[in-house]
Design a protein around this motif. Structure first.
Motif, PDB file in Angstrom:
ATOM      1  N   LYS A   1       0.801  -1.313   0.029  1.00  0.00           N
ATOM      2  CA  LYS A   1      -0.109  -0.060   0.074  1.00  0.00           C
ATOM      3  C   LYS A   1       0.813   1.284   0.240  1.00  0.00           C
ATOM      4  O   LYS A   1       1.877   1.428   0.785  1.00  0.00           O
ATOM      5  CB  LYS A   1      -0.843  -0.066   1.285  1.00  0.00           C
ATOM      6  N   GLU A   2       0.407   2.284  -0.733  1.00  0.00           N
ATOM      7  CA  GLU A   2       1.152   3.648  -1.032  1.00  0.00           C
ATOM      8  C   GLU A   2       1.065   4.210   0.545  1.00  0.00           C
ATOM      9  O   GLU A   2      -0.198   4.354   1.039  1.00  0.00           O
ATOM     10  CB  GLU A   2       0.862   4.250  -2.066  1.00  0.00           C
ATOM     11  N   VAL A   3       1.981   4.858   0.995  1.00  0.00           N
ATOM     12  CA  VAL A   3       1.805   5.606   2.191  1.00  0.00           C
ATOM     13  C   VAL A   3       2.124   7.254   2.025  1.00  0.00           C
ATOM     14  O   VAL A   3       3.177   7.416   1.366  1.00  0.00           O
ATOM     15  CB  VAL A   3       2.943   5.009   3.163  1.00  0.00           C
ATOM     16  N   ILE A   4       1.282   7.954   2.474  1.00  0.00           N
ATOM     17  CA  ILE A   4       1.340   9.308   2.227  1.00  0.00           C
ATOM     18  C   ILE A   4       1.741  10.053   3.433  1.00  0.00           C
ATOM     19  O   ILE A   4       1.312   9.892   4.204  1.00  0.00           O
ATOM     20  CB  ILE A   4      -0.051  10.038   1.621  1.00  0.00           C
ATOM     21  N   GLU A   5       3.209  10.475   3.479  1.00  0.00           N
ATOM     22  CA  GLU A   5       3.570  11.258   4.421  1.00  0.00           C
ATOM     23  C   GLU A   5       2.816  12.575   4.950  1.00  0.00           C
ATOM     24  O   GLU A   5       2.581  13.383   4.001  1.00  0.00           O
ATOM     25  CB  GLU A   5       5.128  11.433   4.325  1.00  0.00           C
TER      26      GLU A   5
ATOM     27  N   GLY B   1      -2.225   7.099   5.649  1.00  0.00           N
ATOM     28  CA  GLY B   1      -1.222   8.108   5.894  1.00  0.00           C
ATOM     29  C   GLY B   1      -0.333   8.023   7.024  1.00  0.00           C
ATOM     30  O   GLY B   1      -0.899   7.058   7.874  1.00  0.00           O
ATOM     31  N   HIS B   2       0.992   8.371   6.991  1.00  0.00           N
ATOM     32  CA  HIS B   2       2.055   8.490   8.203  1.00  0.00           C
ATOM     33  C   HIS B   2       2.221   9.743   8.592  1.00  0.00           C
ATOM     34  O   HIS B   2       2.460  10.667   7.887  1.00  0.00           O
ATOM     35  CB  HIS B   2       3.079   7.611   7.566  1.00  0.00           C
ATOM     36  N   ILE B   3       2.147   9.687  10.292  1.00  0.00           N
ATOM     37  CA  ILE B   3       2.667  10.967  10.744  1.00  0.00           C
ATOM     38  C   ILE B   3       3.914  10.603  11.528  1.00  0.00           C
ATOM     39  O   ILE B   3       3.685   9.878  12.402  1.00  0.00           O
ATOM     40  CB  ILE B   3       1.318  11.488  11.464  1.00  0.00           C
ATOM     41  N   ASP B   4       4.765  11.293  11.368  1.00  0.00           N
ATOM     42  CA  ASP B   4       6.115  11.326  12.616  1.00  0.00           C
ATOM     43  C   ASP B   4       5.778  12.246  13.560  1.00  0.00           C
ATOM     44  O   ASP B   4       5.919  13.396  13.349  1.00  0.00           O
ATOM     45  CB  ASP B   4       7.242  11.559  11.588  1.00  0.00           C
ATOM     46  N   ALA B   5       5.490  11.706  14.835  1.00  0.00           N
ATOM     47  CA  ALA B   5       5.230  12.836  15.779  1.00  0.00           C
ATOM     48  C   ALA B   5       6.274  13.451  16.227  1.00  0.00           C
ATOM     49  O   ALA B   5       6.268  14.644  16.964  1.00  0.00           O
ATOM     50  CB  ALA B   5       4.603  11.831  17.028  1.00  0.00           C
ATOM     51  N   GLY B   6       7.467  12.913  15.767  1.00  0.00           N
ATOM     52  CA  GLY B   6       8.819  13.750  16.086  1.00  0.00           C
ATOM     53  C   GLY B   6       8.642  15.061  15.381  1.00  0.00           C
ATOM     54  O   GLY B   6       9.314  16.223  15.751  1.00  0.00           O
ATOM     55  N   LYS B   7       8.096  15.029  14.012  1.00  0.00           N
ATOM     56  CA  LYS B   7       7.948  16.025  13.343  1.00  0.00           C
ATOM     57  C   LYS B   7       7.005  16.965  13.490  1.00  0.00           C
ATOM     58  O   LYS B   7       6.592  18.116  13.136  1.00  0.00           O
ATOM     59  CB  LYS B   7       8.374  15.688  11.779  1.00  0.00           C
ATOM     60  N   VAL B   8       5.793  16.230  13.705  1.00  0.00           N
ATOM     61  CA  VAL B   8       4.488  16.942  14.088  1.00  0.00           C
ATOM     62  C   VAL B   8       4.085  16.708  15.349  1.00  0.00           C
ATOM     63  O   VAL B   8       3.288  15.933  15.585  1.00  0.00           O
ATOM     64  CB  VAL B   8       3.441  16.348  12.923  1.00  0.00           C
ATOM     65  N   GLN B   9       4.512  17.503  16.391  1.00  0.00           N
ATOM     66  CA  GLN B   9       4.246  17.347  17.846  1.00  0.00           C
ATOM     67  C   GLN B   9       2.842  17.523  18.064  1.00  0.00           C
ATOM     68  O   GLN B   9       2.381  16.896  19.206  1.00  0.00           O
ATOM     69  CB  GLN B   9       5.291  18.192  18.516  1.00  0.00           C
ATOM     70  N   GLU B  10       2.154  18.349  17.431  1.00  0.00           N
ATOM     71  CA  GLU B  10       0.729  18.752  17.707  1.00  0.00           C
ATOM     72  C   GLU B  10      -0.166  17.508  17.510  1.00  0.00           C
ATOM     73  O   GLU B  10      -1.187  17.664  18.244  1.00  0.00           O
ATOM     74  CB  GLU B  10       0.188  19.851  16.775  1.00  0.00           C
ATOM     75  N   VAL B  11       0.233  16.520  16.943  1.00  0.00           N
ATOM     76  CA  VAL B  11      -0.506  15.204  16.556  1.00  0.00           C
ATOM     77  C   VAL B  11      -0.948  14.590  17.849  1.00  0.00           C
ATOM     78  O   VAL B  11      -2.106  14.215  18.077  1.00  0.00           O
ATOM     79  CB  VAL B  11       0.139  14.287  15.587  1.00  0.00           C
ATOM     80  N   ALA B  12      -0.225  14.734  18.864  1.00  0.00           N
ATOM     81  CA  ALA B  12      -0.419  14.190  20.283  1.00  0.00           C
ATOM     82  C   ALA B  12      -1.620  14.659  20.864  1.00  0.00           C
ATOM     83  O   ALA B  12      -2.705  13.911  21.175  1.00  0.00           O
ATOM     84  CB  ALA B  12       0.769  14.172  21.083  1.00  0.00           C
ATOM     85  N   GLY B  13      -1.844  15.995  20.809  1.00  0.00           N
ATOM     86  CA  GLY B  13      -2.866  16.744  21.441  1.00  0.00           C
ATOM     87  C   GLY B  13      -4.159  16.543  20.373  1.00  0.00           C
ATOM     88  O   GLY B  13      -5.093  16.406  20.982  1.00  0.00           O
ATOM     89  N   LYS B  14      -4.047  16.808  19.045  1.00  0.00           N
ATOM     90  CA  LYS B  14      -5.191  16.523  18.409  1.00  0.00           C
ATOM     91  C   LYS B  14      -5.951  15.114  18.480  1.00  0.00           C
ATOM     92  O   LYS B  14      -7.040  15.224  18.462  1.00  0.00           O
ATOM     93  CB  LYS B  14      -4.517  16.754  16.791  1.00  0.00           C
ATOM     94  N   PHE B  15      -5.157  14.310  18.764  1.00  0.00           N
ATOM     95  CA  PHE B  15      -5.639  12.799  18.552  1.00  0.00           C
ATOM     96  C   PHE B  15      -5.481  12.093  19.931  1.00  0.00           C
ATOM     97  O   PHE B  15      -5.835  11.007  20.170  1.00  0.00           O
ATOM     98  CB  PHE B  15      -5.199  11.870  17.665  1.00  0.00           C
ATOM     99  N   LEU B  16      -5.014  12.876  20.948  1.00  0.00           N
ATOM    100  CA  LEU B  16      -5.228  12.587  22.374  1.00  0.00           C
ATOM    101  C   LEU B  16      -4.124  11.077  22.512  1.00  0.00           C
ATOM    102  O   LEU B  16      -4.553  10.071  22.901  1.00  0.00           O
ATOM    103  CB  LEU B  16      -6.340  11.959  22.939  1.00  0.00           C
ATOM    104  N   ILE B  17      -2.977  11.258  21.981  1.00  0.00           N
ATOM    105  CA  ILE B  17      -2.280  10.167  21.937  1.00  0.00           C
ATOM    106  C   ILE B  17      -1.043  10.049  23.047  1.00  0.00           C
ATOM    107  O   ILE B  17      -0.395  11.309  23.142  1.00  0.00           O
ATOM    108  CB  ILE B  17      -1.227  10.233  20.502  1.00  0.00           C
ATOM    109  N   LEU B  18      -0.963   9.116  23.893  1.00  0.00           N
ATOM    110  CA  LEU B  18      -0.065   9.005  24.963  1.00  0.00           C
ATOM    111  C   LEU B  18       1.309   8.279  24.553  1.00  0.00           C
ATOM    112  O   LEU B  18       2.227   8.505  25.183  1.00  0.00           O
ATOM    113  CB  LEU B  18      -0.710   8.739  26.122  1.00  0.00           C
ATOM    114  N   SER B  19       1.258   7.484  23.683  1.00  0.00           N
ATOM    115  CA  SER B  19       2.298   6.487  23.366  1.00  0.00           C
ATOM    116  C   SER B  19       2.399   6.171  21.866  1.00  0.00           C
ATOM    117  O   SER B  19       1.108   6.323  21.185  1.00  0.00           O
ATOM    118  CB  SER B  19       2.655   5.525  24.088  1.00  0.00           C
ATOM    119  N   ALA B  20       3.542   5.985  21.470  1.00  0.00           N
ATOM    120  CA  ALA B  20       3.458   5.381  19.865  1.00  0.00           C
ATOM    121  C   ALA B  20       3.941   3.911  19.920  1.00  0.00           C
ATOM    122  O   ALA B  20       4.558   3.364  20.793  1.00  0.00           O
ATOM    123  CB  ALA B  20       4.578   6.290  19.052  1.00  0.00           C
TER     124      ALA B  20
END
Length: 117
Positions: free
Chosen positions: A2-6, A55-74
């Motif tokens: 499957k193609e991954v969109i960054e 879609g793939h999100i690198d939480a190191g580059k998009v740190q706001e993703v943790a708050g947006k989706f209530l992510i506590l760990s990866a």
């Protein structure tokens, strides 16, 4: 595979979700060995579902993703219909169970009653 969109910003994530009715978001962190090991397995699994956009999100580059989706760990995996979360898996994933859940949701999304995808 499957193609991954960054996705590299919250704006890209929002646009991605608006454009794709059925999408799968994979959130990882750079130093996570589990995250790196799961990505090719997810690509293989998701290749069974042509309507799901990956879609793939690198939480190191998009740190706001943790708050947006209530992510506590990866890692975190989110199946979205429209902009609504319908499935969440995190950390240690049993792929057989994930596939069963995806099959069920995918069939419902397509209005199918057939047990085979």
């Amino acid at each position: 595979m499957k193609e991954v969109i960054e996705l590299t910003s919250v704006m890209e994530i929002d646009d991605f979700l608006k454009k794709n009715e059925l999408s799968f978001l994979y959130v990882s962190t750079p130093g996570c060995s589990i995250c790196h090991a799961l990505l090719p397995k997810l690509q293989e699994l998701l290749s069974r579902y042509p309507l799901i956009i990956f879609g793939h999100i690198d939480a190191g580059k998009v740190q706001e993703v943790a708050g947006k989706f209530l992510i506590l760990s990866a890692p975190v995996m989110l199946l979205m219909i429209g902009q609504k979360e319908v499935l969440r898996e995190d950390r240690f994933v049993r792929f057989d169970v994930l596939q069963e859940k995806l099959d069920r949701i995918y069939r419902m999304f397509n209005g199918e009653n057939n047990p085979e995808v």
